[in-house]
Design a protein around this motif. Structure first.
Motif, PDB file in Angstrom:
ATOM      1  N   SER A  40       0.851  -1.187   0.000  1.00 25.12           N
ATOM      2  CA  SER A  40       0.000   0.000   0.000  1.00 25.12           C
ATOM      3  C   SER A  40       0.886   1.236   0.000  1.00 25.12           C
ATOM      4  O   SER A  40       2.067   1.166   0.311  1.00 25.12           O
ATOM      5  N   MET A  41       0.333   2.360  -0.328  1.00 21.35           N
ATOM      6  CA  MET A  41       1.139   3.576  -0.331  1.00 21.35           C
ATOM      7  C   MET A  41       0.391   4.713   0.352  1.00 21.35           C
ATOM      8  O   MET A  41      -0.819   4.660   0.543  1.00 21.35           O
ATOM      9  N   THR A  64      -9.762   8.122   2.617  1.00 22.73           N
ATOM     10  CA  THR A  64      -8.680   7.233   2.187  1.00 22.73           C
ATOM     11  C   THR A  64      -9.127   6.379   0.998  1.00 22.73           C
ATOM     12  O   THR A  64     -10.074   5.604   1.111  1.00 22.73           O
ATOM     13  N   PRO A  65      -8.468   6.506  -0.131  1.00 23.73           N
ATOM     14  CA  PRO A  65      -8.900   5.749  -1.314  1.00 23.73           C
ATOM     15  C   PRO A  65      -8.381   4.307  -1.270  1.00 23.73           C
ATOM     16  O   PRO A  65      -7.458   3.996  -0.521  1.00 23.73           O
ATOM     17  N   ALA A  66      -8.984   3.460  -2.080  1.00 22.48           N
ATOM     18  CA  ALA A  66      -8.542   2.068  -2.198  1.00 22.48           C
ATOM     19  C   ALA A  66      -7.263   2.052  -3.043  1.00 22.48           C
ATOM     20  O   ALA A  66      -7.273   1.724  -4.228  1.00 22.48           O
ATOM     21  N   VAL A  67      -6.144   2.420  -2.413  1.00 15.80           N
ATOM     22  CA  VAL A  67      -4.915   2.709  -3.168  1.00 15.80           C
ATOM     23  C   VAL A  67      -4.476   1.559  -4.077  1.00 15.80           C
ATOM     24  O   VAL A  67      -4.071   1.789  -5.217  1.00 15.80           O
ATOM     25  N   ASN A  68      -4.569   0.328  -3.583  1.00 15.33           N
ATOM     26  CA  ASN A  68      -4.120  -0.779  -4.436  1.00 15.33           C
ATOM     27  C   ASN A  68      -4.982  -0.917  -5.683  1.00 15.33           C
ATOM     28  O   ASN A  68      -4.474  -1.262  -6.756  1.00 15.33           O
ATOM     29  N   PRO A 113      -2.662   3.943   5.313  1.00 15.33           N
ATOM     30  CA  PRO A 113      -2.492   2.508   5.071  1.00 15.33           C
ATOM     31  C   PRO A 113      -1.232   1.959   5.744  1.00 15.33           C
ATOM     32  O   PRO A 113      -0.259   2.700   5.918  1.00 15.33           O
ATOM     33  N   THR A 114      -1.283   0.683   6.079  1.00 14.10           N
ATOM     34  CA  THR A 114      -0.202   0.063   6.827  1.00 14.10           C
ATOM     35  C   THR A 114       0.526  -0.984   5.973  1.00 14.10           C
ATOM     36  O   THR A 114       0.179  -1.215   4.814  1.00 14.10           O
ATOM     37  N   GLN A 140      -7.665  -0.656   6.476  1.00 12.88           N
ATOM     38  CA  GLN A 140      -6.256  -0.317   6.222  1.00 12.88           C
ATOM     39  C   GLN A 140      -5.491   0.028   7.491  1.00 12.88           C
ATOM     40  O   GLN A 140      -4.536   0.786   7.449  1.00 12.88           O
ATOM     41  N   LEU A 170      -4.629  -4.644   5.734  1.00 13.80           N
ATOM     42  CA  LEU A 170      -5.171  -4.714   4.374  1.00 13.80           C
ATOM     43  C   LEU A 170      -5.034  -3.352   3.704  1.00 13.80           C
ATOM     44  O   LEU A 170      -4.891  -2.342   4.383  1.00 13.80           O
ATOM     45  N   PRO A 171      -5.133  -3.329   2.386  1.00 18.08           N
ATOM     46  CA  PRO A 171      -5.237  -2.016   1.729  1.00 18.08           C
ATOM     47  C   PRO A 171      -6.566  -1.366   2.111  1.00 18.08           C
ATOM     48  O   PRO A 171      -7.493  -2.061   2.542  1.00 18.08           O
ATOM     49  N   PRO A 172      -6.696  -0.063   1.959  1.00 23.41           N
ATOM     50  CA  PRO A 172      -8.002   0.564   2.138  1.00 23.41           C
ATOM     51  C   PRO A 172      -8.976   0.065   1.080  1.00 23.41           C
ATOM     52  O   PRO A 172      -8.564  -0.376   0.008  1.00 23.41           O
TER      53      PRO A 172
END
Lengths: 379, 379
Positions: A26-27, A237-241, B11-12, B188, B193-195
């Motif tokens: 993630s970022m 927070t967006p679904a970055v992936n 995100p983590t 996240q 997990l990703p957001p």
């Protein structure tokens, strides 16, 4: 499970580039790197929507994108007309009703597109604030003549609010050209992504309507999202992936060329229809309004289509869809969108023809495959 | 970019098992296989929420989960009290206001938890339908005494609606035990997990409230989602890849043990606070209400915390957070949740101490690291 061939109208096959992008760490979502990705995605989405307006990325199912299009342009008490020719046409009307609109449904038989003139006449009968419709009805494989619908709506002073969840990318949208007011779409269709991202766009008129639209909203507030997007961010927070994967999928479409990508969808659809007819089966949708991304085929008289769907899955690892609601058992649907290839379509039809035979509805496998061959040549 | 160390409060860091799960092909979301995954995830989520009620998975940001908790339990015109001690406490009140609630904010200084008795007195002053609060305020690193707040709310006949977006999994929730009415959370954070996934749960009382709650909703309709979940489905196409990744993350937590997982979070938080103090810095949150998952540290007098955040990122590929809104420039925040290890924390503090020195606020790196060592031993 991972070897299943997804020939349903979404979720669809993920290209390796998309799967790789999904698996990255993630970022941070408020930095320059992510802003650059959002910017590239926005430009790619503008291309597939056919718009110069900002296209907002929402973390939600496609239905959330459609809800955003509705609640940002309408107020409780607004009278709207929804074209109901399948499950999703009903749903967009239900969304508006849930937020207090007064919704009239214009029934259209399954398999037929709405007649724009008839829609115009219906709109003229009352003070309708908006026309709601689904560009590509996933449940029946019918595409509407969206441009003509937008034109009659405009002539009657009504906004056009469109669900293009399964239409996006696989068929031309022409958002600006048609003059739509608002549209919502989803990621798990021709965009070759997993579900979980939705997209929404408002025309200038739609953005003005949003200033006075009184349906309540917080998470799906589009003016707020448009404002954030201009700063390279999203309000939440967006679904970055998924956004990083969107970047990968848009690059694939760009490499093929949007027009070539959509032309391939039309050929796939034609090949699928030809195969069905060669198998002696009837299509649900009339030829003139047959979808580019999903084909609905009537089950032979006496056969529950669910049995065919089950046999393809359990014996061949191929997933197609049955019918929904009133069409349950009566049709089966093949999705041919995104990363699905002509080879995937051939394999699907070879096994479909085989299993129809096993179920007592024999057809000539060779003729079915030859029909596909005639449409796709050496592809 | 992929080598960045994410020490922000989401995100983590994604464990390899989660990344692998994300990269699997999408799957059909209305079949037995996906139903089994949903079921396993539900049971795992029930454990981290501390509830026997169905936990609904929504495709959205955590804010969407909080919106779901609000709009399914309240009606326009309801008077509610929101505890505002940071950005997210304000947000839950704003959500209720957007849907027509009459919202009073109870201001609590940044860094302090609300005093439950004072909250009870405030609730007694009017006919409040609900108390709204954030269990773990990400913007300040403060955790509320949720159980005590729920108790005073109950004594005043008010529902408790809770944002536990950043609290979930990293700290005990005890949803049933506390008697909360509704809660929303996100993916996240400690769930690794990703957001893109949100979770919402309603108590029995909350499910009853939902029958009469008049705030409009469609996408975030929880009774509909609860009904679907009982059939192993979701009302709208779920973010299947994220759900499959959730299965992987819940298995990791289960393998470590939920209690051990949370005890590790408490030790990490204690070590982080000890490091800050050894560096001669002040903590924003009082010790008694210091968060288990994120620590907010006051910037030394005269130093814009943004410079430290920038230096850590550009020179060491370590991401920590600055302050938001009124706290911008005044604090920096270190997230220590989910898959973050003591080694990650050591590296973060080593470089933080180094860069503080570079910025003219020298401290003894060895003492900072020794403080961490005392808290975490050989871990």
């Amino acid at each position: 499970l991972n070897d299943e061939l997804l020939m349903i109208p979404g979720p669809t096959i993920l290209p390796p580039q998309v799967r790789e992008a999904l698996s990255r760490p993630s970022m941070y979502h408020r930095g320059e790197e992510f802003a650059a990705i959002l910017d590239e995605c926005t430009r790619g989405l503008q291309k597939v929507f056919g718009t110069t307006q900002p296209v907002v990325m929402l973390s939600s199912s496609g239905t959330g994108g459609v809800e955003a299009a509705v609640v940002n342009t309408l107020s409780p008490g607004d009278r709207v007309l929804a074209i109901a020719g399948g499950k999703f046409g009903e749903r967009i009307g239900e969304i508006a009703a849930a937020y207090g609109a007064s919704v009239d449904f214009m029934e259209v038989p399954h398999g037929q597109a709405a007649n724009p003139d008839a829609v115009g006449e219906r709109l003229a009968q009352a003070d309708y604030r908006a026309l709601l419709f689904v560009l590509n009805e996933t449940s029946t494989g019918v595409k509407q003549d969206g441009h003509a619908l937008a034109k009659v709506a405009r002539a009657q002073g009504a906004l056009t609010i469109m669900d293009c969840v399964s239409g996006l990318a696989g068929m031309p949208i022409g958002f600006d050209e048609a003059g739509y007011t608002a549209a919502g779409a989803g990621s798990q269709k021709a965009l070759m992504l997993p579900p979980g991202l939705a997209f929404a766009v408002l025309s200038e008129e739609g953005q003005q309507a949003a200033q006075t639209a009184k349906m309540p909203k917080f998470y799906f507030d589009l003016p707020k999202a448009i404002k954030s997007l201009a700063k390279g961010q999203t309000p939440y927070t967006p679904a970055v992936n998924l956004v990083v994967a969107l970047q990968a999928s848009l690059r694939l479409i760009e490499a093929e060329g949007v027009e070539a990508f959509q032309a391939r969808h039309r050929r796939m659809a034609k090949a699928c229809r030809a195969a069905a007819e060669a198998a002696g089966l009837q299509l649900l949708a009339q030829e003139a309004c047959a979808s580019d991304v999903v084909t609905a085929i009537r089950s032979p008289e006496g056969l529950d289509s669910g049995l065919l769907v089950k046999a393809l899955r359990s014996k061949h690892n191929i997933l197609i869809s049955g019918g929904q609601d009133a069409l349950k058992g009566k049709i089966f649907r093949i999705g041919h969108l995104g990363a699905a290839t002509f080879d995937n379509l051939r394999e699907t039809w070879e096994k479909t023809a085989l299993e129809l035979g096993e179920l007592g509805y024999g057809c000539e496998v060779d003729e079915v495959l030859a029909a596909i061959e005639r449409e796709c040549g050496s592809e």
